[in-house]
Design a protein around this motif. Structure first.
Motif, PDB file in Angstrom:
ATOM      1  N   PHE A  69       4.517 -28.057  30.071  1.00  0.00           N
ATOM      2  CA  PHE A  69       4.048 -28.062  31.449  1.00  0.00           C
ATOM      3  C   PHE A  69       2.568 -27.698  31.538  1.00  0.00           C
ATOM      4  O   PHE A  69       1.991 -27.104  30.627  1.00  0.00           O
ATOM      5  N   LEU A  70       1.969 -28.094  32.642  1.00  0.00           N
ATOM      6  CA  LEU A  70       0.598 -27.743  32.990  1.00  0.00           C
ATOM      7  C   LEU A  70       0.657 -26.829  34.205  1.00  0.00           C
ATOM      8  O   LEU A  70       1.437 -27.078  35.127  1.00  0.00           O
ATOM      9  N   TYR A  71      -0.176 -25.798  34.200  1.00  0.00           N
ATOM     10  CA  TYR A  71      -0.130 -24.849  35.306  1.00  0.00           C
ATOM     11  C   TYR A  71      -1.547 -24.428  35.691  1.00  0.00           C
ATOM     12  O   TYR A  71      -2.513 -24.645  34.952  1.00  0.00           O
ATOM     13  N   VAL A  72      -1.655 -23.818  36.866  1.00  0.00           N
ATOM     14  CA  VAL A  72      -2.945 -23.298  37.330  1.00  0.00           C
ATOM     15  C   VAL A  72      -2.735 -21.882  37.850  1.00  0.00           C
ATOM     16  O   VAL A  72      -1.706 -21.570  38.470  1.00  0.00           O
ATOM     17  N   ARG A  73      -3.694 -21.014  37.552  1.00  0.00           N
ATOM     18  CA  ARG A  73      -3.640 -19.630  38.027  1.00  0.00           C
ATOM     19  C   ARG A  73      -4.490 -19.478  39.287  1.00  0.00           C
ATOM     20  O   ARG A  73      -5.283 -20.359  39.622  1.00  0.00           O
ATOM     21  N   PRO A  74      -4.350 -18.342  39.989  1.00  0.00           N
ATOM     22  CA  PRO A  74      -5.186 -18.111  41.175  1.00  0.00           C
ATOM     23  C   PRO A  74      -6.670 -18.149  40.827  1.00  0.00           C
ATOM     24  O   PRO A  74      -7.082 -17.862  39.695  1.00  0.00           O
ATOM     25  N   ILE A  75      -7.486 -18.482  41.796  1.00  0.00           N
ATOM     26  CA  ILE A  75      -8.918 -18.719  41.575  1.00  0.00           C
ATOM     27  C   ILE A  75      -9.595 -17.528  40.903  1.00  0.00           C
ATOM     28  O   ILE A  75     -10.403 -17.686  39.982  1.00  0.00           O
ATOM     29  N   TYR A  94     -10.002 -17.181  37.066  1.00  0.00           N
ATOM     30  CA  TYR A  94     -11.027 -17.939  36.346  1.00  0.00           C
ATOM     31  C   TYR A  94     -12.421 -17.323  36.509  1.00  0.00           C
ATOM     32  O   TYR A  94     -13.334 -17.665  35.755  1.00  0.00           O
ATOM     33  N   LEU A  95     -12.584 -16.424  37.472  1.00  0.00           N
ATOM     34  CA  LEU A  95     -13.896 -15.812  37.732  1.00  0.00           C
ATOM     35  C   LEU A  95     -14.000 -14.508  36.955  1.00  0.00           C
ATOM     36  O   LEU A  95     -13.988 -13.415  37.512  1.00  0.00           O
ATOM     37  N   SER A  96     -14.093 -14.631  35.647  1.00  0.00           N
ATOM     38  CA  SER A  96     -14.101 -13.458  34.775  1.00  0.00           C
ATOM     39  C   SER A  96     -15.028 -13.711  33.594  1.00  0.00           C
ATOM     40  O   SER A  96     -15.168 -14.853  33.130  1.00  0.00           O
ATOM     41  N   ILE A  97     -15.642 -12.647  33.102  1.00  0.00           N
ATOM     42  CA  ILE A  97     -16.499 -12.797  31.923  1.00  0.00           C
ATOM     43  C   ILE A  97     -15.687 -12.775  30.639  1.00  0.00           C
ATOM     44  O   ILE A  97     -16.218 -13.007  29.553  1.00  0.00           O
ATOM     45  N   LYS A 104      -7.260 -25.677  32.870  1.00  0.00           N
ATOM     46  CA  LYS A 104      -8.609 -25.718  32.293  1.00  0.00           C
ATOM     47  C   LYS A 104      -8.544 -26.090  30.810  1.00  0.00           C
ATOM     48  O   LYS A 104      -9.329 -26.908  30.324  1.00  0.00           O
ATOM     49  N   LYS A 105      -7.615 -25.493  30.087  1.00  0.00           N
ATOM     50  CA  LYS A 105      -7.417 -25.845  28.674  1.00  0.00           C
ATOM     51  C   LYS A 105      -7.028 -27.315  28.551  1.00  0.00           C
ATOM     52  O   LYS A 105      -7.561 -28.048  27.698  1.00  0.00           O
ATOM     53  N   ALA A 106      -6.102 -27.742  29.411  1.00  0.00           N
ATOM     54  CA  ALA A 106      -5.623 -29.125  29.347  1.00  0.00           C
ATOM     55  C   ALA A 106      -6.749 -30.117  29.584  1.00  0.00           C
ATOM     56  O   ALA A 106      -6.857 -31.133  28.884  1.00  0.00           O
ATOM     57  N   LEU A 107      -7.619 -29.836  30.546  1.00  0.00           N
ATOM     58  CA  LEU A 107      -8.704 -30.760  30.837  1.00  0.00           C
ATOM     59  C   LEU A 107      -9.726 -30.805  29.706  1.00  0.00           C
ATOM     60  O   LEU A 107     -10.315 -31.860  29.426  1.00  0.00           O
ATOM     61  N   ASN A 108      -9.958 -29.675  29.051  1.00  0.00           N
ATOM     62  CA  ASN A 108     -10.854 -29.684  27.890  1.00  0.00           C
ATOM     63  C   ASN A 108     -10.277 -30.517  26.755  1.00  0.00           C
ATOM     64  O   ASN A 108     -11.017 -31.203  26.036  1.00  0.00           O
ATOM     65  N   ARG A 121     -11.898 -28.248  40.280  1.00  0.00           N
ATOM     66  CA  ARG A 121     -12.189 -27.503  41.513  1.00  0.00           C
ATOM     67  C   ARG A 121     -11.282 -27.969  42.650  1.00  0.00           C
ATOM     68  O   ARG A 121     -10.783 -27.154  43.430  1.00  0.00           O
ATOM     69  N   GLU A 122     -11.076 -29.278  42.735  1.00  0.00           N
ATOM     70  CA  GLU A 122     -10.236 -29.819  43.787  1.00  0.00           C
ATOM     71  C   GLU A 122      -8.785 -29.350  43.601  1.00  0.00           C
ATOM     72  O   GLU A 122      -8.086 -29.064  44.576  1.00  0.00           O
ATOM     73  N   ALA A 123      -8.337 -29.253  42.356  1.00  0.00           N
ATOM     74  CA  ALA A 123      -6.971 -28.774  42.092  1.00  0.00           C
ATOM     75  C   ALA A 123      -6.806 -27.346  42.582  1.00  0.00           C
ATOM     76  O   ALA A 123      -5.776 -26.987  43.172  1.00  0.00           O
ATOM     77  N   LEU A 124      -7.795 -26.488  42.313  1.00  0.00           N
ATOM     78  CA  LEU A 124      -7.731 -25.103  42.786  1.00  0.00           C
ATOM     79  C   LEU A 124      -7.654 -25.044  44.307  1.00  0.00           C
ATOM     80  O   LEU A 124      -6.882 -24.270  44.880  1.00  0.00           O
ATOM     81  N   ARG A 125      -8.459 -25.890  44.957  1.00  0.00           N
ATOM     82  CA  ARG A 125      -8.432 -25.900  46.430  1.00  0.00           C
ATOM     83  C   ARG A 125      -7.092 -26.398  46.940  1.00  0.00           C
ATOM     84  O   ARG A 125      -6.537 -25.850  47.909  1.00  0.00           O
ATOM     85  N   GLU A 126      -6.560 -27.453  46.316  1.00  0.00           N
ATOM     86  CA  GLU A 126      -5.295 -28.019  46.778  1.00  0.00           C
ATOM     87  C   GLU A 126      -4.143 -27.037  46.625  1.00  0.00           C
ATOM     88  O   GLU A 126      -3.280 -26.892  47.489  1.00  0.00           O
TER      89      GLU A 126
END
Length: 260
Positions: free
Chosen positions: A47-53, A56-59, A82-86, A251-256
């Motif tokens: 599966f592919l998944y996305v975490r809350p915005i 991703y805003l981390s050093i 993000k890994k999947a898209l890379n 970015r659009e995926a995060l917004r959606e």
């Protein structure tokens, strides 16, 4: 099968809750999707998944896969978007297979279909052929040497060899379904008859053990592996990375998924 579909759905929902993620897409990726499962084959759910915005805003670099121990024939793991898209921009064949799996379990939001639409543009024939060639060589060397061989392993060499032939002919991602590959690539012959005899036995639930090697198939595989070791060097390496499009898609995926 229906019992397992329910278990898979429940486990995916549990992962969403436990990991605080949204699963975008889930599918079967193993022998069941390839068309030659055994009676005791695992359900290889990817599966592919996305975490809350904010995640991703981390050093800091963070773990970008989710894996569950194999349990009750369920083998479930997934990749962060993000890994999947890379990997997608590198024309990663396992991911490209997932996107066209004939056994989808879940698809939410529009991002997966957007990725599919970009697939023909990012596909690299050379890197994909090398992927399948490496798979075929490894399995052939490990399982199909000697007069007696692990007969069911023929499928794990035949499929990648046929995939190489598909790429050479059509410069596109080969289908997952084994029979579709056989029909597209192999002409009527003793070889094709032997392949279908093997497939019929496997579908009937025959428990394969060490058996005398199938000379027609062995000779074909050895010949084709040697051929593609030379041919792969000449295959086009094309494949547009589409970096700006993939950034915008992420970015659009995060917004959606999470809202603006």
């Amino acid at each position: 099968m229906q019992d397992y579909l329910k278990k898979i759905e429940e486990e995916l929902k549990r992962i969403e809750i436990d990991e605080h993620v949204r699963i975008l897409y889930a599918c079967e990726s193993g022998s069941r999707a390839w068309g030659f499962p055994s009676k005791d084959s695992d359900y290889d759910v990817r599966f592919l998944y996305v975490r809350p915005i904010d995640w991703y805003l981390s050093i800091f670099e963070k773990r970008d896969v989710i894996e569950r121990p194999i349990s009750d024939q369920l083998d479930i793991n997934g990749w962060d978007l993000k890994k999947a898209l890379n990997l997608f921009r590198k024309s990663n064949p396992p991911l490209l297979e997932w996107l066209q799996s004939p056994i989808p379990y879940m698809e939410q939001f529009t991002v997966t279909e957007q990725i599919r639409q970009l697939s023909p543009l990012t596909f690299s024939p050379r890197s994909s052929m090398y992927h399948y060639l490496h798979m075929a060589k490894g399995n052939f060397r490990e399982y199909l040497q000697g007069e007696y061989v692990k007969i069911k392993k023929y499928f794990y060499v035949l499929r990648p060899v046929l995939a190489c032939e598909w790429i050479e002919r059509w410069n596109s991602m080969p289908p997952m379904d084994f029979e579709e590959l056989v029909e597209a690539i192999l002409p009527a012959s003793k070889l094709k008859e032997d392949v279908y005899t093997l497939l019929t036995r496997k579908k009937a639930g025959v428990e394969f053990d060490l058996e005398p090697k199938m000379t027609e198939i062995n000779d074909y595989l050895e010949r084709q592996i040697a051929y593609f070791e030379e041919t792969a060097k000449q295959v086009p390496a094309s494949g547009d990375k589409r970096d700006a499009a993939l950034d915008a898609l992420f970015r659009e995926a995060l917004r959606e998924v999470w809202g603006s």
